[in-house]
Design a protein around this motif. Structure first.
Motif, PDB file in Angstrom:
ATOM      1  N   LYS A 348      -6.127   4.659  12.181  1.00 30.30           N
ATOM      2  CA  LYS A 348      -5.431   3.649  11.338  1.00 30.30           C
ATOM      3  C   LYS A 348      -4.632   4.333  10.244  1.00 30.30           C
ATOM      4  N   ALA A 349      -5.124   5.399   9.734  1.00 35.81           N
ATOM      5  CA  ALA A 349      -4.424   6.116   8.663  1.00 35.81           C
ATOM      6  C   ALA A 349      -3.338   6.970   9.288  1.00 35.81           C
ATOM      7  N   THR A 350      -2.118   6.469   9.331  1.00 36.79           N
ATOM      8  CA  THR A 350      -0.993   7.169   9.968  1.00 36.79           C
ATOM      9  C   THR A 350      -0.489   8.281   9.059  1.00 36.79           C
ATOM     10  N   ASN A 351       0.320   9.092   9.623  1.00 37.76           N
ATOM     11  CA  ASN A 351       0.933  10.195   8.860  1.00 37.76           C
ATOM     12  C   ASN A 351       2.373   9.869   8.450  1.00 37.76           C
ATOM     13  N   GLU A 352       2.677   8.565   8.411  1.00 38.05           N
ATOM     14  CA  GLU A 352       4.058   8.141   8.075  1.00 38.05           C
ATOM     15  C   GLU A 352       4.387   8.548   6.644  1.00 38.05           C
ATOM     16  N   THR A 353       5.644   8.936   6.441  1.00 37.73           N
ATOM     17  CA  THR A 353       6.094   9.381   5.109  1.00 37.73           C
ATOM     18  C   THR A 353       6.276   8.176   4.184  1.00 37.73           C
ATOM     19  N   TYR A 354       5.771   8.302   2.936  1.00 39.20           N
ATOM     20  CA  TYR A 354       5.944   7.214   1.951  1.00 39.20           C
ATOM     21  C   TYR A 354       7.386   7.208   1.426  1.00 39.20           C
ATOM     22  N   ILE A 355       7.950   5.972   1.324  1.00 40.28           N
ATOM     23  CA  ILE A 355       9.342   5.842   0.842  1.00 40.28           C
ATOM     24  C   ILE A 355       9.382   5.641  -0.673  1.00 40.28           C
ATOM     25  N   TYR A 356       8.603   4.653  -1.165  1.00 39.19           N
ATOM     26  CA  TYR A 356       8.745   4.218  -2.567  1.00 39.19           C
ATOM     27  C   TYR A 356       7.739   4.883  -3.504  1.00 39.19           C
ATOM     28  N   LYS A 357       6.542   5.091  -3.043  1.00 36.88           N
ATOM     29  CA  LYS A 357       5.526   5.731  -3.849  1.00 36.88           C
ATOM     30  C   LYS A 357       5.367   5.049  -5.216  1.00 36.88           C
ATOM     31  N   PHE A 358       5.262   3.701  -5.208  1.00 33.10           N
ATOM     32  CA  PHE A 358       5.131   2.921  -6.453  1.00 33.10           C
ATOM     33  C   PHE A 358       3.765   3.143  -7.062  1.00 33.10           C
ATOM     34  N   GLU A 359       3.776   3.330  -8.381  1.00 31.41           N
ATOM     35  CA  GLU A 359       2.536   3.314  -9.118  1.00 31.41           C
ATOM     36  C   GLU A 359       2.082   1.871  -9.284  1.00 31.41           C
ATOM     37  N   ASP A 360       0.850   1.720  -9.778  1.00 32.20           N
ATOM     38  CA  ASP A 360       0.304   0.339  -9.926  1.00 32.20           C
ATOM     39  C   ASP A 360       1.172  -0.523 -10.844  1.00 32.20           C
ATOM     40  N   ASP A 361       1.630   0.062 -11.950  1.00 29.17           N
ATOM     41  CA  ASP A 361       2.421  -0.722 -12.919  1.00 29.17           C
ATOM     42  C   ASP A 361       3.701  -1.266 -12.272  1.00 29.17           C
ATOM     43  N   ALA A 362       4.398  -0.400 -11.516  1.00 30.36           N
ATOM     44  CA  ALA A 362       5.631  -0.833 -10.853  1.00 30.36           C
ATOM     45  C   ALA A 362       5.343  -1.871  -9.791  1.00 30.36           C
ATOM     46  N   TYR A 363       4.233  -1.663  -9.090  1.00 32.58           N
ATOM     47  CA  TYR A 363       3.872  -2.632  -8.046  1.00 32.58           C
ATOM     48  C   TYR A 363       3.629  -4.026  -8.631  1.00 32.58           C
ATOM     49  N   PHE A 364       2.870  -4.081  -9.714  1.00 30.64           N
ATOM     50  CA  PHE A 364       2.553  -5.395 -10.295  1.00 30.64           C
ATOM     51  C   PHE A 364       3.785  -6.054 -10.935  1.00 30.64           C
ATOM     52  N   ARG A 365       4.699  -5.222 -11.467  1.00 32.13           N
ATOM     53  CA  ARG A 365       5.943  -5.790 -12.000  1.00 32.13           C
ATOM     54  C   ARG A 365       6.776  -6.417 -10.880  1.00 32.13           C
ATOM     55  N   LEU A 366       6.823  -5.712  -9.733  1.00 32.18           N
ATOM     56  CA  LEU A 366       7.580  -6.252  -8.594  1.00 32.18           C
ATOM     57  C   LEU A 366       6.945  -7.536  -8.086  1.00 32.18           C
ATOM     58  N   LYS A 367       5.630  -7.556  -8.088  1.00 33.55           N
ATOM     59  CA  LYS A 367       4.916  -8.756  -7.630  1.00 33.55           C
ATOM     60  C   LYS A 367       5.194  -9.940  -8.568  1.00 33.55           C
ATOM     61  N   LYS A 368       5.163  -9.679  -9.885  1.00 34.50           N
ATOM     62  CA  LYS A 368       5.431 -10.733 -10.878  1.00 34.50           C
ATOM     63  C   LYS A 368       6.884 -11.207 -10.802  1.00 34.50           C
ATOM     64  N   LEU A 369       7.781 -10.246 -10.529  1.00 35.72           N
ATOM     65  CA  LEU A 369       9.207 -10.574 -10.442  1.00 35.72           C
ATOM     66  C   LEU A 369       9.458 -11.596  -9.351  1.00 35.72           C
ATOM     67  N   ASN A 370       8.873 -11.437  -8.201  1.00 33.28           N
ATOM     68  CA  ASN A 370       9.059 -12.386  -7.099  1.00 33.28           C
ATOM     69  C   ASN A 370       8.585 -13.780  -7.472  1.00 33.28           C
ATOM     70  N   LYS A 371       7.519 -13.854  -8.269  1.00 36.68           N
ATOM     71  CA  LYS A 371       6.998 -15.159  -8.672  1.00 36.68           C
ATOM     72  C   LYS A 371       7.871 -15.820  -9.741  1.00 36.68           C
ATOM     73  N   SER A 372       8.520 -14.992 -10.613  1.00 37.12           N
ATOM     74  CA  SER A 372       9.307 -15.550 -11.722  1.00 37.12           C
ATOM     75  C   SER A 372      10.693 -16.050 -11.280  1.00 37.12           C
ATOM     76  N   PHE A 373      11.126 -15.629 -10.069  1.00 36.98           N
ATOM     77  CA  PHE A 373      12.452 -16.042  -9.623  1.00 36.98           C
ATOM     78  C   PHE A 373      12.619 -17.561  -9.643  1.00 36.98           C
ATOM     79  N   LYS A 374      11.607 -18.297  -9.211  1.00 36.21           N
ATOM     80  CA  LYS A 374      11.709 -19.764  -9.085  1.00 36.21           C
ATOM     81  C   LYS A 374      11.926 -20.436 -10.431  1.00 36.21           C
ATOM     82  N   SER A 375      11.102 -20.075 -11.433  1.00 36.91           N
ATOM     83  CA  SER A 375      11.229 -20.703 -12.751  1.00 36.91           C
ATOM     84  C   SER A 375      12.544 -20.304 -13.420  1.00 36.91           C
ATOM     85  N   SER A 376      12.963 -19.039 -13.311  1.00 37.25           N
ATOM     86  CA  SER A 376      14.216 -18.592 -13.925  1.00 37.25           C
ATOM     87  C   SER A 376      15.414 -19.297 -13.301  1.00 37.25           C
TER      88      SER A 376
END
Length: 644
Positions: A348-376
């Motif tokens: 299951k653990a493939t050897n595919e190369t990581y593209i974005y390598k997001f840290e947790d902070d960036a990941y959660f900001r991206l997740k919040k951004l998708n949710k805020s689009f509707k209200s904005s």
């Protein structure tokens, strides 16, 4: 009484013979015509046929009979013979009598002579012809005729009057009080004559002084009455002039000039609102909102980042599991299943190369951004819609502010209106003052007459040689006293019934409940007081123009009912000054029930198509007065302005 036929020959705008058949089973007869087509001529013709030489009193003019005949004559006909003929029937207790009254004259003669011819049941009646004026007084006294024959202008005049003197005089006519007043005046004339017969008495100086005071105060009362009437006329002229000026003021943009400062402030307010919305939109644009343009891309990145995080966790797990596995093997002998599980995790653990390598902070900001689009997005759309409305309002205000107004002309006309308003206020104040002086003078006259009565009593008692004068004066005083008491008793007896009838009639006509709940008539002065549903006094002049006209019509209706006389009702342009609500009230509640025969003379604008549909079931006959320009005359045709 029911009118059956009216014939006009060479009268007003009617040339040669014109006939109107008024005989029908339904109560209402409609006669339509534009202004100047002969509606008022028909009303006057009915009155003239019935009352002859007394028609001037009913129409409010002081023309001599001959002058009036010349005024109404039309000499464009084939001959100079003019006449008005009316046919009507009267139901007595056991028989139905038919009468025809013809008033005729020759307008071509230098000295016009009016002839009256009366037929009863088809046969000429010489006695009635010679004494018709006396006969019609028994049927319908001319004092109460205005209850049954009136026009819209008269109603408007009565409605605009600040006092109810004319209605009070009508009540006197209805009750016969005017006859009592004339009798009292005649007795006072005889009394004055007898006073002069008493010579050299001890009270001659005092009596002469009292008589002089009486004459002076009577002259003052006459003068005050004349001044009040004159000022009331001036006030009415100014009211009409002000109405015309205000209409012109509005036409040249006066109302715009008054509203311009407010409009400029309103424009500024909306500009500020628009600026705030623009700032709010800029603030949104400076935030995450522009990223909505690549929403799909961001969403795919988010999914990819999630997958990378899962792979990272699997790699960590794959590195950690062997250590756990060794520890497990040291304590357990069965290891086949565990080994296969480890192999599965490693696959299951493939050897595919990581593209974005997001840290947790960036990941959660991206997740919040998708949710805020509707209200904005929703907020932005709301602001844009609000901005659109404001821009539309600003456009309207800009167009309004672009209107060019001649300020000099507006200011000049405004000053004229201001001056005329002040002039009317001065005249109205003068009327109030003069009414106060009149009331004071009437009280003074009453005091003087009381003093005079006391002096006359002393005079009569002091002279044995004036037996005849004493007897007559004493008798006259008693009779005047009795007549005054009788007058008050008659008024007290009738005004309560009349007050209730007027109240009921007004409630039937007015749409506002409780506007006037009671109409009270003073039994002595015949003045009116109005109360609302809460028992508070109502100022008649505070009512709208339409409400005042309905009040006057209700009063006339009540007077007609209380007269106990069944007579036709003929009304000229009754709806011209009323709005649709008050007009509908008359059409629904008054015309069908005001009398067994109601003849309405109206213009095309008074009765609309909807009004016509409402009144149609009660209409028995319809006519239109059409003017023929080439022959300068009006003709009477069937139908009401072509309506069906």
């Amino acid at each position: 009484m029911k009118l059956k036929k009216l014939v006009l020959q060479n009268i007003g705008v009617f040339v040669d013979r014109n006939e109107v058949n008024l005989d029908c089973d339904k109560p209402i007869i409609l006669i339509g015509g534009m202004n100047g087509r002969g509606k008022t001529t028909i009303l006057e013709a009915v009155l003239f046929a019935l009352y002859g030489q007394y028609v001037g009193n009913l129409l409010g003019n002081s023309l001599k009979l001959t002058d009036y005949l010349y005024k109404i004559s039309n000499t464009r006909g084939q001959n100079k013979d003019c006449y008005v003929k009316i046919e009507f029937e009267i139901q007595t207790e056991d028989t139905l009598q038919n009468y025809t009254v013809k008033r005729s004259w020759n307008a071509g003669l230098k000295n016009i002579r009016l002839q009256t011819e009366v037929c009863k049941n088809g046969l000429r009646d010489n006695t009635l012809s010679q004494n018709w004026d006396m006969f019609i007084e028994e049927i319908l006294p001319h004092a109460i005729a205005p209850f049954f024959f009136f026009d819209g202008e008269k109603i408007a005049e009565l409605a605009s009057s600040e006092n109810d003197e004319q209605i009070g005089n009508s009540i006197k006519g209805l009750l016969g009080i005017d006859v009592i007043d004339r009798l009292i005046q005649d007795l006072e004339v005889v009394e004055n004559r007898k006073e002069k017969e008493i010579k050299n008495n001890l009270y001659s100086t005092e009596l002469a002084m009292v008589n002089q005071q009486s004459e002076d105060i009577n002259r003052l009362i006459i003068k005050l009455n004349q001044e009040i009437k004159s000022n009331q006329k001036k006030s009415e002229i100014l009211r009409l002039r002000l109405k015309e000026l205000e209409e012109n003021y509005s036409i040249i943009g006066g109302s715009y000039a008054e509203k311009r400062n407010y409009t400029e402030k309103e424009y500024q307010t909306f500009q500020e609102k628009k600026k705030k919305i623009d700032n709010d939109l800029v603030e949104l644009a400076m935030g995450d909102l522009p990223l909505i343009l690549c929403k799909d891309l961001l969403y795919s990145i988010f999914e990819r980042v999630q997958e990378e995080r899962e792979q990272k966790e699997l790699h960590l797990l794959a590195q950690r599991l062997p250590l756990i596995y060794e520890e497990f093997c040291s304590k357990n002998n069965s290891i086949e299943n565990i080994a296969s599980f480890l192999n599965f995790v490693k696959t299951k653990a493939t050897n595919e190369t990581y593209i974005y390598k997001f840290e947790d902070d960036a990941y959660f900001r991206l997740k919040k951004l998708n949710k805020s689009f509707k209200s904005s997005c929703s907020k932005a759309l709301t602001l844009i819609e609000e901005k659109r409305k404001i821009e539309k309002k600003l456009e309207d205000l800009e167009n309004y502010l672009l209107i060019k107004v001649d300020d000099k002309q507006v200011n000049s006309l405004f000053q004229i209106i201001k001056d005329k308003t002040a002039e009317k206020a001065i005249i109205d104040e003068r009327i109030v003052q003069e009414n106060g002086e009149l009331e004071k003078s009437l009280q003074q006259l009453k005091t003087i007459n009381n003093n005079k009565d006391r002096l006359l009593n002393k005079v009569v008692e002091g002279y044995e040689n004036s037996d005849e004068a004493k007897r007559i004066i004493n008798y006259i005083q008693k009779q005047i006293g009795l007549l005054k008491k009788y007058k008050l008793e008659v008024q007290k007896l009738k005004v309560k019934e009349l007050s209730q009838q007027m109240t009921n009639c007004f409630k039937n006509l007015i749409a506002k409940e409780g506007l006037i709940n009671d109409i009270i008539i003073n039994s002595e002065t015949l003045s009116f007081t109005y109360y609302n549903s809460e028992g508070q006094k109502v100022n008649k002049m505070a009512l709208s123009a339409g409400e005042k006209q309905l009040l006057v019509i209700a009063m006339l209706w009540a007077l007609a009912i209380c007269s106990k006389v069944e007579f036709p009702l003929v009304i000229d342009t009754p709806l011209a000054r009323l709005d649709s609500e008050h007009r509908n009230s008359l059409i629904r509640n008054y015309f069908p029930y005001a009398s067994k025969q109601v003849i309405i003379l109206s213009t095309d604008q008074e009765i609309t198509d909807d009004d016509y549909s409402q009144i149609k079931p009660f209409v028995g006959r319809e006519f239109t007065l059409e003017y023929q320009e080439d022959e300068k005359k009006s003709i009477i045709t069937d139908g009401y302005f072509g309506r069906t």
